[in-house]
Design an enzyme around this catalytic site. Structure first.
Site, short mmCIF file in Angstrom:
data_model
loop_
_atom_site.label_atom_id
_atom_site.label_comp_id
_atom_site.label_asym_id
_atom_site.label_seq_id
_atom_site.Cartn_x
_atom_site.Cartn_y
_atom_site.Cartn_z
N HIS B 53 -5.33 0.82 -4.07
CA HIS B 53 -5.05 0.61 -2.64
C HIS B 53 -3.61 1.02 -2.34
O HIS B 53 -2.74 0.99 -3.23
CB HIS B 53 -5.25 -0.87 -2.28
CG HIS B 53 -6.69 -1.27 -2.14
ND1 HIS B 53 -7.09 -2.46 -1.58
CD2 HIS B 53 -7.84 -0.62 -2.47
CE1 HIS B 53 -8.42 -2.53 -1.58
NE2 HIS B 53 -8.89 -1.43 -2.13
N GLU B 55 -1.23 -0.49 -0.79
CA GLU B 55 -0.21 -1.52 -1.04
C GLU B 55 0.14 -1.60 -2.53
O GLU B 55 1.31 -1.77 -2.89
CB GLU B 55 -0.71 -2.90 -0.61
CG GLU B 55 -1.06 -3.03 0.85
CD GLU B 55 -2.56 -2.82 1.09
OE1 GLU B 55 -3.11 -1.80 0.60
OE2 GLU B 55 -3.17 -3.65 1.76
#
Lengths: 148, 148
Positions: B53, B55
């Site tokens: 992901h 993040e």
């Protein structure tokens, strides 16, 4: 021969490698059809990266080995109950089974009311004493040496 | 000039790069003292890795840049509310601030009752419409094309 205890011992060996590197001693292996697809241990200090938990690396390595994002046919053995981050990653992986050693009453995902994927079977407590003792021993020594 | 909207636009540019690669369009940037330390976008399909992901990559890249595990002085801008995995990683990073664009009512960490670190300030809804439209547009097109 290929019991949960057998594979947890392999995860414990990984945890001991972490211990020797001054890392919080958590180890993991990913298994499918009694074959080891991935082995990993916590490397957060070595890599200066909070995301480098044993489970995260094991998921990435197993996916890399299989060439597949989903690990439906796999079992992850890990010496400590996964944290929220790792449980979240295991959720996305749709892994078939997760077997943990020691409980983590403070940071474990079950305490934090986080769920694995509905398809994932979860078992905790395999070689619990050995897994737990290794971590307790690590923190006892770390405090004793005033080691960061 | 260096407003939350300014940095969220940079995160949106990252999300658009993900879109062009056929990835769920989520982008992130990590900022400290108005300086960009890391830029990343979702690469789960490209890397065949559920942990990739935006993040997660941004946290790893920012730590790598700083040579530090903890991101207390940093702000993460992300176009979609973090999931449980990413919120767990942000917790460990002790990041100073998280600013999100669109809400994720299904998989967002707030819906799942997961907490960031007590030291972390959280704000959601910056450029919400643009961030949300990009994702809706992606899924509309994906269904239309029968694209996996």
């Amino acid at each position: 021969m290929f019991t949960d205890e057998y594979f947890m011992r392999l995860a414990l060996q990984q945890a001991k490698e972490a211990y020797e590197k001054g890392e919080v001693p958590v180890g993991a292996v990913v298994v499918a059809d009694n074959k080891i697809l991935a082995k990993a241990y916590n490397l957060t200090e070595t890599l200066t990266d909070v995301t480098a938990h044993a489970e995260m690396q094991a998921i990435t390595a197993a996916s890399n080995y299989l060439g597949a994002k989903y690990l439906n046919e796999c079992t992850l053995y890990v010496t400590l109950e996964p944290c929220v981050m790792c449980a979240g990653a295991l959720f996305w992986s749709q892994i078939g089974r997760v077997v943990a050693g020691a409980r983590d009453e403070h940071r474990g995902f079950t305490t934090r009311n986080v769920s694995l994927h509905p398809k994932t079977e979860y078992l905790c407590g395999v070689l619990e004493k050995e897994c737990s003792l290794l971590i307790k021993d690590f923190f006892r020594n770390r405090r004793g040496c005033n080691f960061n």
